[in-house]
Design an enzyme around this catalytic site. Structure first.
Site, PDB file in Angstrom:
ATOM      1  N   HIS A 146      -7.470   0.848  -6.379  1.00 25.25           N
ATOM      2  CA  HIS A 146      -7.677   0.037  -5.173  1.00 25.25           C
ATOM      3  C   HIS A 146      -8.354  -1.272  -5.615  1.00 25.25           C
ATOM      4  O   HIS A 146      -9.522  -1.520  -5.335  1.00 25.25           O
ATOM      5  CB  HIS A 146      -8.550   0.810  -4.183  1.00 25.25           C
ATOM      6  CG  HIS A 146      -8.520   0.262  -2.785  1.00 25.25           C
ATOM      7  ND1 HIS A 146      -7.802  -0.858  -2.420  1.00 25.25           N
ATOM      8  CD2 HIS A 146      -9.141   0.690  -1.646  1.00 25.25           C
ATOM      9  CE1 HIS A 146      -7.975  -1.083  -1.132  1.00 25.25           C
ATOM     10  NE2 HIS A 146      -8.784  -0.167  -0.631  1.00 25.25           N
TER      11      HIS A 146
ATOM     12  N   CYS B 256     -16.519   2.069   0.887  1.00 25.94           N
ATOM     13  CA  CYS B 256     -15.346   1.213   1.129  1.00 25.94           C
ATOM     14  C   CYS B 256     -14.818   1.369   2.548  1.00 25.94           C
ATOM     15  O   CYS B 256     -14.083   0.507   3.020  1.00 25.94           O
ATOM     16  CB  CYS B 256     -14.260   1.495   0.094  1.00 25.94           C
ATOM     17  SG  CYS B 256     -13.618   3.174   0.153  1.00 25.94           S
TER      18      CYS B 256
ATOM     19  N   GLN C 290     -10.334  -3.716  -3.199  1.00 23.41           N
ATOM     20  CA  GLN C 290     -11.634  -3.206  -2.748  1.00 23.41           C
ATOM     21  C   GLN C 290     -12.710  -3.467  -3.791  1.00 23.41           C
ATOM     22  O   GLN C 290     -13.835  -3.853  -3.461  1.00 23.41           O
ATOM     23  CB  GLN C 290     -11.514  -1.699  -2.468  1.00 23.41           C
ATOM     24  CG  GLN C 290     -12.800  -1.088  -1.941  1.00 23.41           C
ATOM     25  CD  GLN C 290     -13.137  -1.555  -0.534  1.00 23.41           C
ATOM     26  OE1 GLN C 290     -12.324  -1.461   0.363  1.00 23.41           O
ATOM     27  NE2 GLN C 290     -14.337  -2.080  -0.342  1.00 23.41           N
TER      28      GLN C 290
ATOM     29  N   ARG D 249     -13.696  -8.146   1.956  1.00 21.22           N
ATOM     30  CA  ARG D 249     -12.284  -7.952   1.634  1.00 21.22           C
ATOM     31  C   ARG D 249     -11.515  -9.248   1.890  1.00 21.22           C
ATOM     32  O   ARG D 249     -10.662  -9.644   1.098  1.00 21.22           O
ATOM     33  CB  ARG D 249     -11.690  -6.815   2.487  1.00 21.22           C
ATOM     34  CG  ARG D 249     -12.303  -5.440   2.235  1.00 21.22           C
ATOM     35  CD  ARG D 249     -11.964  -4.935   0.851  1.00 21.22           C
ATOM     36  NE  ARG D 249     -10.522  -4.932   0.638  1.00 21.22           N
ATOM     37  CZ  ARG D 249      -9.710  -3.962   1.057  1.00 21.22           C
ATOM     38  NH1 ARG D 249     -10.180  -2.897   1.666  1.00 21.22           N
ATOM     39  NH2 ARG D 249      -8.403  -4.024   0.814  1.00 21.22           N
TER      40      ARG D 249
ATOM     41  N   ASP E  94     -17.155   7.434  -1.282  1.00 22.22           N
ATOM     42  CA  ASP E  94     -15.828   7.283  -0.667  1.00 22.22           C
ATOM     43  C   ASP E  94     -15.486   8.643  -0.063  1.00 22.22           C
ATOM     44  O   ASP E  94     -16.164   9.650  -0.350  1.00 22.22           O
ATOM     45  CB  ASP E  94     -14.813   6.880  -1.772  1.00 22.22           C
ATOM     46  CG  ASP E  94     -13.396   6.667  -1.255  1.00 22.22           C
ATOM     47  OD1 ASP E  94     -13.214   6.480  -0.034  1.00 22.22           O
ATOM     48  OD2 ASP E  94     -12.452   6.691  -2.081  1.00 22.22           O
TER      49      ASP E  94
ATOM     50  N   ARG F 263       0.876  -1.190   0.000  1.00 20.50           N
ATOM     51  CA  ARG F 263       0.000   0.000   0.000  1.00 20.50           C
ATOM     52  C   ARG F 263       0.900   1.222   0.000  1.00 20.50           C
ATOM     53  O   ARG F 263       1.709   1.412   0.911  1.00 20.50           O
ATOM     54  CB  ARG F 263      -0.906   0.009   1.230  1.00 20.50           C
ATOM     55  CG  ARG F 263      -1.613   1.336   1.427  1.00 20.50           C
ATOM     56  CD  ARG F 263      -2.708   1.284   2.464  1.00 20.50           C
ATOM     57  NE  ARG F 263      -3.889   0.624   1.931  1.00 20.50           N
ATOM     58  CZ  ARG F 263      -5.121   0.772   2.429  1.00 20.50           C
ATOM     59  NH1 ARG F 263      -5.331   1.569   3.465  1.00 20.50           N
ATOM     60  NH2 ARG F 263      -6.150   0.150   1.908  1.00 20.50           N
TER      61      ARG F 263
HETATM   62  N1   CP Z   1     -11.263   0.241   2.534  1.00 25.17           N
HETATM   63  C1   CP Z   1      -9.997   0.132   2.964  1.00 25.17           C
HETATM   64  O1   CP Z   1      -9.071  -0.110   2.191  1.00 25.17           O
HETATM   65  O2   CP Z   1      -9.862   0.294   4.290  1.00 25.17           O
HETATM   66  P1   CP Z   1      -8.478   0.462   5.070  1.00 25.17           P
HETATM   67  O3   CP Z   1      -7.882   1.779   4.632  1.00 25.17           O
HETATM   68  O4   CP Z   1      -8.867   0.456   6.524  1.00 25.17           O
HETATM   69  O5   CP Z   1      -7.582  -0.667   4.728  1.00 25.17           O
HETATM   70  N1  NVA Z   2      -9.877   6.936  -1.628  1.00 25.68           N
HETATM   71  C1  NVA Z   2      -9.555   6.495  -0.286  1.00 25.68           C
HETATM   72  C2  NVA Z   2      -9.807   5.051  -0.134  1.00 25.68           C
HETATM   73  C3  NVA Z   2      -9.615   4.552   1.293  1.00 25.68           C
HETATM   74  C4  NVA Z   2      -9.806   3.081   1.420  1.00 25.68           C
HETATM   75  C5  NVA Z   2      -8.121   6.839   0.028  1.00 25.68           C
HETATM   76  O1  NVA Z   2      -7.255   6.628  -0.819  1.00 25.68           O
HETATM   77  O2  NVA Z   2      -7.861   7.333   1.135  1.00 25.68           O
END
Ligand code: CP
Ligand code: NVA
Length: 299
Positions: free
Chosen positions: A128, A257, A131, A285, A218, A101
């Site tokens: 993502h 999400c 997700q 997930r 989101d 990530r």
């Molecule tokens: N939706 C999602 O990716 O959540 P986190 O940021 O908690 O991993």
């Molecule tokens: N768009 C958001 C998604 C979080 C799971 C971010 O990148 O923070």
């Protein structure tokens, strides 16, 4: 296929395969028919915060028979400037797969290239993918199919979630409407590259929600954009609230999400009304990512 780097790189067959496999793995949880990660050690490198992604991968790898280590980028030399390609060449000689990530999509691509081990994008600024697989599983469970459904994404039309949804629509052919302030629409260059007639952009959330089956939102400010107050003020009309939902189909579902910022992108009332779906989406997930791990792990 030994990596999951983006939805862009997938196709309809692979998306369907992941969702079907996730259904099976969900049904057999606690009584697995195989342990495809037995004897393997996977690493997670995260330079952004996470609750769902981190926990679901830690649990998922273990449930598939493997072990997993979490590496915060601050604790490894990557955080002190060691290049991703060197990190990849070291980890690639020690672990069996890596889940990343981070900010730049290129870092995940580079890791996959230099590490030469299965690599999973656990969120970048561009996409993502994990997700989206969980979201598709949730749609399938709740509505039976995404075929013929109208899906709306409301909020920042140019973030990782909206882009991954756009690629999913391209591959699967469902109607997708992105409702966002004009300055937060995906760039024309990106839309030209996608080239999907079934994806439309609008600045009108009411028009977007008309007869919608799935309303998806989101955060307005993604990780890395915290404090951009001038961006956040653009989204006032794009809140998912009960008034906006009167325009949707009667049996619509709401997806988020998570994490959710109540009374910003979604009201407390709507989130709690649809909590059953939204937390099922979060649970999914785990099942969707187990499907990915089982598919891409080297045996
Ligand atoms: N939706 C999602 O990716 O959540 P986190 O940021 O908690 O991993
Ligand atoms: N768009 C958001 C998604 C979080 C799971 C971010 O990148 O923070």
């Amino acid at each position: 296929m030994n990596h999951l780097l983006s939805i862009e790189e997938l196709n309809a067959d692979l998306l369907n395969e992941f969702v079907s496999s996730a259904v099976k793995l969900k049904a057999e949880r606690g009584n697995p028919s195989s342990l495809p990660l037995l004897g393997q050690t996977w690493a997670m490198i995260f330079t952004k915060s996470s609750t769902r992604t981190r926990v679901s991968f830690e649990v998922g790898v273990r449930e598939l028979g493997g072990s997993i280590m979490f590496l915060s980028s601050n604790d490894i030399q990557l955080g002190r400037g060691e290049p991703i390609k060197d990190t990849a060449r070291v980890l690639g000689r020690m672990v069996h797969g890596c889940i990343i990530r981070t900010f730049a999509q290129q870092d995940v691509v580079d890791f996959s290239k230099y590490g030469n081990i299965p690599t999973i994008n656990a969120l970048t600024d561009d996409e993502h993918p994990c997700q989206i697989l969980a979201d598709l599983l949730t749609v399938k469970e709740k509505l039976g199919t995404w075929e013929g459904k109208k899906i709306v994404f409301i909020g920042d039309g140019d973030n990782n979630m909206s882009r991954s949804w756009i690629w999913a629509a391209k591959h699967l052919g469902f109607e997708l409407v992105i409702a966002a302030p004009e300055s937060c629409h995906p760039p024309i260059k990106f839309m030209d590259k996608v080239n999907a007639d079934n994806v439309t952009l609008t600045s009108d959330p009411i028009v977007a929600c008309k007869d919608a089956d799935i309303i998806n939102t989101d955060v307005w400010l993604s990780m890395g954009q915290e404090g951009q107050a001038e961006k956040e003020v653009l989204f006032g009309a794009y809140q998912v609230n009960s008034e906006l939902l009167t325009h949707a189909n009667e049996d619509h579902i709401v997806l988020h999400c998570l994490p959710a910022y109540r009374d910003k992108e979604i009201t407390e009332e709507v989130l709690e009304k649809h909590a059953d779906t939204i937390f099922q989406q979060a649970e999914n997930r785990l099942h969707a990512q187990k499907a990915v791990l089982a598919k891409i792990a080297k045996v």
